[in-house]
Scaffold this active site. Structure first.
Site, PDB file in Angstrom:
ATOM      1  N   ALA A 125      18.058  -3.536 -11.405  1.00  0.00           N
ATOM      2  CA  ALA A 125      18.820  -2.823 -10.394  1.00  0.00           C
ATOM      3  C   ALA A 125      18.521  -0.688  -9.506  1.00  0.00           C
ATOM      4  CB  ALA A 125      20.241  -2.944 -10.114  1.00  0.00           C
ATOM      5  N   TYR A 138      13.349   0.384  -7.169  1.00  0.00           N
ATOM      6  CA  TYR A 138      12.742  -0.162  -6.114  1.00  0.00           C
ATOM      7  C   TYR A 138      12.971  -0.562  -5.229  1.00  0.00           C
ATOM      8  CZ  TYR A 138       9.737   2.303  -1.429  1.00  0.00           C
ATOM      9  OH  TYR A 138       8.906   1.889  -0.845  1.00  0.00           O
ATOM     10  N   ARG A 177      18.501  -0.654 -17.909  1.00  0.00           N
ATOM     11  CA  ARG A 177      18.216  -0.808 -19.156  1.00  0.00           C
ATOM     12  C   ARG A 177      19.103   0.115 -20.197  1.00  0.00           C
ATOM     13  NH1 ARG A 177      11.823   0.170 -19.143  1.00  0.00           N
ATOM     14  NH2 ARG A 177      12.232   1.496 -16.902  1.00  0.00           N
ATOM     15  N   THR A 182      14.684  -8.977  -9.763  1.00  0.00           N
ATOM     16  CA  THR A 182      13.847  -7.997 -10.009  1.00  0.00           C
ATOM     17  C   THR A 182      13.142  -7.702 -11.201  1.00  0.00           C
ATOM     18  OG1 THR A 182      14.887  -6.315  -9.438  1.00  0.00           O
ATOM     19  CG2 THR A 182      14.848  -7.784  -7.804  1.00  0.00           C
ATOM     20  N   TYR A 224      -1.204  -7.137 -15.657  1.00  0.00           N
ATOM     21  CA  TYR A 224      -0.308  -6.995 -14.808  1.00  0.00           C
ATOM     22  C   TYR A 224       0.081  -8.451 -13.690  1.00  0.00           C
ATOM     23  CZ  TYR A 224       3.434  -6.158 -10.536  1.00  0.00           C
ATOM     24  OH  TYR A 224       4.598  -6.542 -10.242  1.00  0.00           O
ATOM     25  N   LYS A 277       2.820 -11.365 -14.378  1.00  0.00           N
ATOM     26  CA  LYS A 277       3.592 -11.900 -12.608  1.00  0.00           C
ATOM     27  C   LYS A 277       2.768 -13.576 -12.276  1.00  0.00           C
ATOM     28  CE  LYS A 277       6.126  -9.035 -10.708  1.00  0.00           C
ATOM     29  NZ  LYS A 277       7.106  -9.093 -11.526  1.00  0.00           N
ATOM     30  N   VAL A 310       4.486  -2.417  -1.737  1.00  0.00           N
ATOM     31  CA  VAL A 310       5.795  -2.311  -0.791  1.00  0.00           C
ATOM     32  C   VAL A 310       5.792  -0.742  -0.515  1.00  0.00           C
ATOM     33  CG1 VAL A 310       8.500  -2.817  -1.028  1.00  0.00           C
ATOM     34  CG2 VAL A 310       6.437  -3.814  -2.309  1.00  0.00           C
TER      35      VAL A 310
END
Length: 319
Positions: free
Chosen positions: A14, A17, A38, A85, A164, A168, A194
């Protein structure tokens, strides 16, 4: 699936970004939010969440570990929606399996397993990325339109050491397989690059890359931009819209680096950026499915200006 009314939802990772804007939006719509981080000892990392409007009464922060089995079970219990997320964004590593791939894949399955045990959960929304969509051997050119039928190729990712990208891609594959086997209502979102203002006190990966562009230390071929506020809204729409299903690419604008420089020069004439030759975009991106969800993408100029202003406000950049 109506909004708010004090109903309880969960957001993993949470303090990140995108997740920070998602928490802000959920609180604004009246939800009670269970937020996972975390490390509860790192109070500076989530202090911005506790300062959000509505947080005092409707935000509850928990510690959870992506790779610890059952770590999310008690947290998601009682939630009507779970927004997953949390995933490491690591573009360079000497331990891809331990640092990137395992936390992404095992973490996603860990969260989904907890959701399948919670009778209250109506839908799970997983945040993926464009890197799980378009990184493959398919022909790409300025007239090619990438849509939700595209998938990145794990072997292509592995062969090019795009860890990465691979993480994903594998995490999404595992999520769909688990959801189908366990009849879990799943929606997966694929944001592009983003940008937009920061709520968190630290530089996230994409904001750092924009900072590198502003300082002339980094350039790219092209970009598929989306505003962080649009991404947060899309997450909420993906839950509240009963007809939402499958995958959604979230990209507002596809432009080249030289086009980006031109916009930045118009916004900030004093910027001294290195000259880069013009070229065509690598591909275009379909907005059709995202717009069917009710998303109206913010103009790129607004997003870029808000990004730069935010970087300056937080003293990451000076003109």
């Amino acid at each position: 699936m109506m909004s708010g009314g004090g109903e309880v939802v969960c957001v993993t990772g949470a303090s990140g970004y995108v997740a920070s804007w998602l928490v802000k939006g959920l609180l604004h719509r009246g939800y009670t939010v269970k937020a996972t981080v975390r490390d509860l000892r790192n109070r500076r990392g989530f202090a911005h969440l506790k300062a959000l409007e509505g947080a005092k009464d409707r935000l509850h922060i928990f510690q959870a570990n992506l790779t610890e089995n059952g770590s999310f079970e008690s947290i998601v219990d009682g939630c009507i929606a779970v927004f997953h997320t949390a995933s490491p964004v690591v573009l360079s590593t000497t331990d891809p399996q331990g640092e990137v791939i395992e936390p992404a894949v095992k973490g996603t399955l860990n969260v989904l397993q907890s959701c399948s045990k919670a009778a209250s959960v109506r839908r799970v929304i997983v945040t993926s990325s464009m890197v799980a969509v378009n990184y493959n051997r398919n022909y790409q050119g300025p007239d090619v339109v990438v849509d939700e039928t595209w998938f990145s190729d794990p072997e292509y990712c592995r062969g090019n050491k795009r860890w990465y990208w691979l993480a994903k891609t594998l995490a999404e594959k595992a999520a769909w397989e688990y959801a189908q086997e366990n009849k879990l209502n799943l929606v997966v979102l694929h944001p592009g690059f983003v940008i937009g203002p920061l709520l968190q006190p630290t530089l996230n990966t994409t904001s750092q890359l924009i900072l590198n562009v502003l300082t002339g230390t980094q350039g790219f071929g092209d970009y598929q931009f989306v505003d962080v506020r649009d991404v947060a809204r899309a997450h909420i729409q993906a839950f509240e819209n009963p007809s939402a299903a499958g995958r959604y690419i979230l990209v507002g604008t596809s432009i080249t680096h030289s086009q980006l420089q031109h916009i930045l020069h118009q916004l900030y004439p004093s910027l001294n950026l290195p000259t880069i030759g013009e070229r065509n975009p690598t591909f275009q991106v379909s907005k059709q499915k995202a717009e069917s969800l009710g998303i109206k993408f913010m103009p790129l100029e607004v997003s870029l200006k808000d990004t730069v202003e935010s970087l300056m406000q937080q003293n990451f950049f000076k003109l």
